[in-house]
Motif scaffolding. Structure first.
Motif, mmCIF file in Angstrom:
data_model
loop_
_atom_site.group_PDB
_atom_site.id
_atom_site.type_symbol
_atom_site.label_atom_id
_atom_site.label_comp_id
_atom_site.label_asym_id
_atom_site.label_seq_id
_atom_site.Cartn_x
_atom_site.Cartn_y
_atom_site.Cartn_z
ATOM 1 N N ASP A 337 -12.683 -8.512 6.923
ATOM 2 C CA ASP A 337 -11.232 -8.428 6.724
ATOM 3 C C ASP A 337 -10.808 -8.846 5.321
ATOM 4 N N PHE A 338 -11.739 -8.800 4.391
ATOM 5 C CA PHE A 338 -11.445 -9.315 3.059
ATOM 6 C C PHE A 338 -10.292 -8.557 2.401
ATOM 7 N N TYR A 339 -10.345 -7.232 2.390
ATOM 8 C CA TYR A 339 -9.319 -6.457 1.686
ATOM 9 C C TYR A 339 -7.972 -6.522 2.396
ATOM 10 N N GLN A 340 -8.006 -6.677 3.703
ATOM 11 C CA GLN A 340 -6.736 -6.845 4.416
ATOM 12 C C GLN A 340 -6.082 -8.168 4.014
ATOM 13 N N LYS A 341 -6.892 -9.223 3.899
ATOM 14 C CA LYS A 341 -6.362 -10.518 3.466
ATOM 15 C C LYS A 341 -5.843 -10.428 2.029
ATOM 16 N N LEU A 342 -6.593 -9.743 1.179
ATOM 17 C CA LEU A 342 -6.181 -9.590 -0.213
ATOM 18 C C LEU A 342 -4.868 -8.819 -0.303
ATOM 19 N N VAL A 377 -6.640 1.940 -1.464
ATOM 20 C CA VAL A 377 -6.148 1.801 -2.842
ATOM 21 C C VAL A 377 -4.683 2.207 -2.916
ATOM 22 N N ALA A 378 -4.295 3.246 -2.195
ATOM 23 C CA ALA A 378 -2.892 3.674 -2.190
ATOM 24 C C ALA A 378 -1.988 2.583 -1.642
ATOM 25 N N TYR A 431 6.605 4.531 3.707
ATOM 26 C CA TYR A 431 5.797 3.320 3.521
ATOM 27 C C TYR A 431 6.446 2.144 4.249
ATOM 28 N N VAL A 432 5.644 1.409 5.021
ATOM 29 C CA VAL A 432 6.128 0.254 5.788
ATOM 30 C C VAL A 432 5.635 -1.016 5.091
ATOM 31 N N MET A 433 6.558 -1.700 4.436
ATOM 32 C CA MET A 433 6.200 -2.854 3.612
ATOM 33 C C MET A 433 5.642 -4.015 4.436
ATOM 34 N N GLY A 439 -4.286 0.387 6.366
ATOM 35 C CA GLY A 439 -4.471 1.753 6.865
ATOM 36 C C GLY A 439 -3.308 2.268 7.681
ATOM 37 N N GLN A 440 -2.399 1.400 8.095
ATOM 38 C CA GLN A 440 -1.274 1.795 8.942
ATOM 39 C C GLN A 440 0.073 1.763 8.227
ATOM 40 N N CYS A 441 0.059 1.476 6.928
ATOM 41 C CA CYS A 441 1.334 1.301 6.222
ATOM 42 C C CYS A 441 1.929 2.617 5.728
ATOM 43 N N GLY A 442 1.181 3.719 5.782
ATOM 44 C CA GLY A 442 1.713 5.024 5.373
ATOM 45 C C GLY A 442 1.863 5.191 3.878
#
Length: 526
Positions: A337-342, A377-378, A431-433, A439-442
């Protein structure tokens, strides 16, 4: 505080008669003739004087006295019998032996008083006592007064170093200044080795006694001492010893770098396994990546501490990134979960913390791989763009090139710039801030309208940089290192030094604030 406990160190009440006698003179008389041996009581009494100068003079005198006596071999060696024991009083031993035992007891009293003086209210007294104790350590190393386990510790007076460390790691008084003075001795290899062992034992004992309770003063003292310790990187660098061993030096633990690393590792792990004050967490994380991990035998043992710190959030999580970076890139740490935390660390406050430059430097490294999925990245690009709407100008001059670099590395994200049909009429941003999962933020379904908005920013430099999105981005990435440390003061200073071009203007000079005969007369500018 000055020690209030008074010992029975004087046989006769001669203080008034000898008050004016210098401690150095007393010491000279003691060393000159054994007939003056009772004057040692007067020297020890001076150690408990109310006068700062008297105490310092007595400390210097004790240093000279007892180191000289050790060199002469006049102090009893081994387990010393009590002065009250019958065999001493009956005369079962020789007068010479009694004299040596007498001096050994006086030496023990001196050490005990000096240890108390490490908590004296005057720093000069504490410093003198510390230096004297270290002189005793060197003297005992050359001329041991206690039985030593030669197979493990050779002739090093480990008990004395442990006593000094126990006093430095006070639970009630802040000793960082005295510890900084003690740092001079930590450059000596054998002293450093036994200090590390003593710290580990002390921390384990104190924290167990207090059942792991947070002890801010004590733990800050421990950190001050730990952060002062720096290990050599090569075996050949272990060549400075306070106690020189004549026999089997290469078998001595202090002479082996891997033993230093092992003790260093156990010391830090023993300290970090307990709960720390929040302010201390930050101090630890600031030095962990370059002051601790490189010297550990198994840096992966820090995984639990670093992942726990990374989960805390806020500035602590930002600082934990340095250590995690080393473990991930050099020791193959798997952190799902590293990138999710970042991603979730990207909040408005990230532009205002003093660790901003360090955070974005590491984030740039973590996002440099071309193998990262485009949606991830997006998400970072879109989140940074949204936060940029409220960021200060210095942060914007760093964030915008950061965004452009991410787009250059990942061509699939160019759709955020050139999305057909996204220009004419305003539509709801998909986009959902507040979505925590990248992956779910659009983000890939959105566009960088925020950067377009920044083209109307009040600061000309920000407006200029944001207009680069209207052009074809070059393949060469921007160097963001120069902008990481840019401050508001630097921007203002640069703007003030800029020479402005004179522009011809035609205007009518104002003569009053308000128009009209009466108003013009009373609010005239002339």
């Amino acid at each position: 505080m000055a020690p209030t406990k008074r010992r029975n160190v004087s046989l006769l009440t001669t203080r008034e008669k000898r008050a004016k006698v210098d401690a150095g003179v007393m010491v000279e008389e003691l060393l000159e003739s054994r007939r003056n041996s009772n004057r040692v009581y007067d020297v020890l009494e001076r150690l408990q004087s109310e006068s700062e100068q008297d105490v310092i003079g007595a400390v210097d005198g004790c240093a000279k006295l007892f180191t000289t006596l050790m060199e002469r071999g006049e102090i009893y060696v081994g387990k010393v019998p009590a002065e009250e024991e019958e065999e001493v009083m009956k005369g079962d031993i020789s007068a010479e032996e009694k004299y040596r035992i007498f001096l050994r007891h006086r030496y023990s009293s001196c050490v005990e008083i000096l240890l108390e003086l490490l908590n004296h209210q005057m720093y000069s007294v504490r410093e003198s006592a510390l230096c004297c104790l270290m002189k005793f350590t060197a003297a005992e190393g050359r001329h041991p007064v206690q039985d030593v386990d030669v197979s493990e510790h050779h002739s090093f007076p480990r008990h004395l170093i442990k006593a000094v460390v126990d006093q430095l790691l006070s639970l009630s008084s802040e000793n960082s200044l005295l510890i900084s003075r003690f740092q001079e001795f930590l450059d000596i290899d054998d002293v450093r080795f036994y200090v590390m062992s003593s710290v580990r034992e002390n921390v384990g004992h104190v924290m167990d006694q207090n059942k792991g309770t947070v002890l801010p003063v004590y733990q800050n003292n421990v950190f001050s001492l730990l952060s002062s310790i720096s290990l050599p990187t090569q075996q050949s660098e272990l060549r400075t010893f306070m106690v020189q061993q004549d026999v089997k030096h290469e078998d001595w633990k202090c002479a082996k770098l891997h033993e230093h690393r092992r003790v260093f590792e156990r010391m830090w792990l023993g300290f970090l396994k307990h709960q720390l004050p929040v302010s201390l967490y930050k101090k630890v994380l600031l030095i962990l990546h370059d002051g601790v991990l490189p010297h550990m035998s198994k840096p992966t043992l820090m995984i639990d501490f670093l992942t726990a710190a990374y989960d805390v959030g806020g500035a602590i999580s930002l600082l934990a990134l340095n250590g995690l970076f080393i473990l991930i890139h050099q020791h193959n740490l798997d952190y799902p979960d590293f990138y999710q935390k970042l991603y979730n660390l990207l909040e408005p406050s990230v532009f205002h913390v003093k660790y901003r430059a360090r955070f974005f430097h590491l984030a740039n490294i973590f996002l440099s791989s071309s193998h990262l999925p485009g949606y991830l990245v997006a998400a970072f690009i879109k989140r940074l763009a949204r936060l940029a709407l409220t960021a200060p100008p210095p942060a914007l001059l760093m964030v915008l090139p950061f965004i452009y670099n991410l787009i250059r590395r990942h061509p699939s994200c160019r759709v955020l710039i050139h999305r057909p049909g996204s220009e004419p009429d305003p539509v709801e941003d998909p986009y959902v801030m507040h979505e925590e999962e990248p992956g779910q933020c659009g983000a890939l379904d959105s566009s960088l309208w925020e950067v377009k908005t920044l083209q109307r920013h009040f600061h000309p430099d920000v407006s200029k940089v944001s207009q680069l999105i209207n052009t074809q981005l070059s393949e060469q990435e921007d160097d963001i290192d120069e902008t990481l440390q840019t401050s508001t003061y630097e921007l203002m200073d640069r703007d003030l030094k800029t020479e402005l071009k004179t522009v011809p203007l035609e205007f009518e000079m104002a003569s009053s604030l308000l128009k009209g005969d009466v108003l013009g007369r009373h609010f005239s500018l002339s």
